[in-house]
Design an enzyme around this catalytic site. Sequence first.
Site, PDB file in Angstrom:
ATOM      1  N   PRO A  62       0.785  -1.215  -0.107  1.00 44.04           N
ATOM      2  CA  PRO A  62       0.096  -0.038  -0.085  1.00 44.04           C
ATOM      3  C   PRO A  62       0.813   1.180  -0.081  1.00 44.04           C
ATOM      4  CG  PRO A  62       0.020  -1.129   2.220  1.00 44.04           C
ATOM      5  CD  PRO A  62       0.747  -1.858   1.258  1.00 44.04           C
ATOM      6  N   HIS A  90       8.129  -4.471   7.567  1.00 43.68           N
ATOM      7  CA  HIS A  90       8.903  -3.869   6.716  1.00 43.68           C
ATOM      8  C   HIS A  90      10.115  -3.866   7.643  1.00 43.68           C
ATOM      9  CE1 HIS A  90       9.748   0.195   4.453  1.00 43.68           C
ATOM     10  NE2 HIS A  90      11.004  -0.392   4.772  1.00 43.68           N
ATOM     11  N   CYS A 137       3.677   3.334   8.889  1.00 36.66           N
ATOM     12  CA  CYS A 137       3.886   4.442   8.175  1.00 36.66           C
ATOM     13  C   CYS A 137       4.441   5.461   8.956  1.00 36.66           C
ATOM     14  CB  CYS A 137       2.292   5.193   7.691  1.00 36.66           C
ATOM     15  SG  CYS A 137       2.684   6.877   6.689  1.00 36.66           S
ATOM     16  N   ASN A 193       8.887  -7.205   3.792  1.00 38.47           N
ATOM     17  CA  ASN A 193       8.616  -6.062   2.997  1.00 38.47           C
ATOM     18  C   ASN A 193       9.933  -5.184   3.148  1.00 38.47           C
ATOM     19  OD1 ASN A 193       7.029  -2.871   3.478  1.00 38.47           O
ATOM     20  ND2 ASN A 193       7.553  -3.933   1.417  1.00 38.47           N
ATOM     21  N   GLN A 202      -6.403  -1.369   3.317  1.00 37.01           N
ATOM     22  CA  GLN A 202      -5.653  -0.959   4.672  1.00 37.01           C
ATOM     23  C   GLN A 202      -6.105   0.205   5.342  1.00 37.01           C
ATOM     24  OE1 GLN A 202      -1.578   1.303   4.775  1.00 37.01           O
ATOM     25  NE2 GLN A 202      -0.907  -0.614   5.452  1.00 37.01           N
ATOM     26  N   GLY A 247       7.089  -2.784  -3.055  1.00 35.44           N
ATOM     27  CA  GLY A 247       6.507  -1.209  -3.159  1.00 35.44           C
ATOM     28  C   GLY A 247       6.870  -0.701  -4.257  1.00 35.44           C
TER      29      GLY A 247
END
Length: 429
Positions: free
Chosen positions: A66, A224, A151, A264, A121, A287
């Site tokens: 995302p 991540h 994020c 990720n 998401q 990504g």
Amino acid sequence: MVKFSGYSLISSFTPFPSVIIKTPRRFVLDSKHTNSSRRLSTCTQTYQNPKMVVARYLPPLFSVAPMMEWTDVHYRTLARLVSKHAWLYTEMLAAETIVYQKDNLNRFLAYPADQHPIVLQLGGNNLENLAKATELAHPYGYDEINFNCGCPSPKVAGHGCFGVRLMLDPKFVAEAMSVIAANTDVPVSVKCRIGVDDHDSYNELCDFIYKVSSLSPTKHFIIHSRKALLNGISPADNRRIPPLKYEFYYALLRDFPDLTFTINGGINCIDEVNAALEEGAHGVMVGRAAYNNPWNVLGHVDTAIYGAQSSGLTRRQVLEKYQVYGDGVLGTYGNGRPNIREVIRPLLNFFYSEPGNSLWKRKADAAFLNPKCTTIKSFFEEALVAIPDRVLDSPVAEAPPGREGLFANVQELLPPPYRTAEEEIVTCA
């Protein structure tokens, strides 16, 4: 028929319908999905194991991350035309946006039926709004609901006080996941980093995973493999400056064998995706590479990752299908939105590193300013002259090689096994 341990899918390409956004899947509510019968609660229910996803989809060995302002419905339409099996994620949608736009939900939540498998998401830090947003999204038939705990943007993690900052409060994340799961009947997952600022030890990451998975129905985590820095650096620097620690991800596989983990961060091509899978990753999320070079990345997913037969589609054939989609959605939000620029934006990298790529982008900029360019068809007529026929009419070329040894020594770098606080107490006693 393509088969994967417990999954099966008839391998056939379904063309996109000409009218896309106006009739979202499962938008008409039936009696069991009315507000009166769906409670905003954290009550215990029976949840699907994320490993047992709807049988008609292959497992999420490969997914597209995302990305705010990037993985919108238009990009996902292009991605699905190129790959039938990649799992697609929406941009992060703040729960408040969905709640406050409840009379305009199609603009934010509707998508073509062909975009399955697709994950919504959500972001936020208000339990009531997360519950309401999940309930409002339920009729759209997403295949999984993911909660953003990764994020690092100052707008999200700073003033918004959600995103990666939530990793510092695993108890709240568990409550949020319970609320989300109570208002949907699909699997739920969390996307997070490996740490935040000085809270970056392997044990602290494990404490987060342990608490969230123990106190909620969450069994799938997208990791991540960088920590986040909240000292004012940009989101771009947060994807570059903190070092990748793939060993943390692979240690999680060892220490939480009953959970599912997707890796990720820093994986840029199909060769590297396969290297991660061969090392034991449950799934890989890519990504920027999937956005900046969609043809050469997504074009190999079905064959090199899933073992499916190549569709044989050329760029020209993909663009013909995308034109039908694009001309069908122009202006459907009202006030001229989406406009040609918005619909075309995912295509600007479609000819990455090919002859004519720079001229294609210049002609695209000129077409955006041309008042006579009012359809996707007219845009293509003006801009595609930059691309040679041999580029338009060739199927996807051989996948480029990845970096050698990306995961070669990862098992030697694993941190010591995680022990919960309860285990440490027992050991000390």
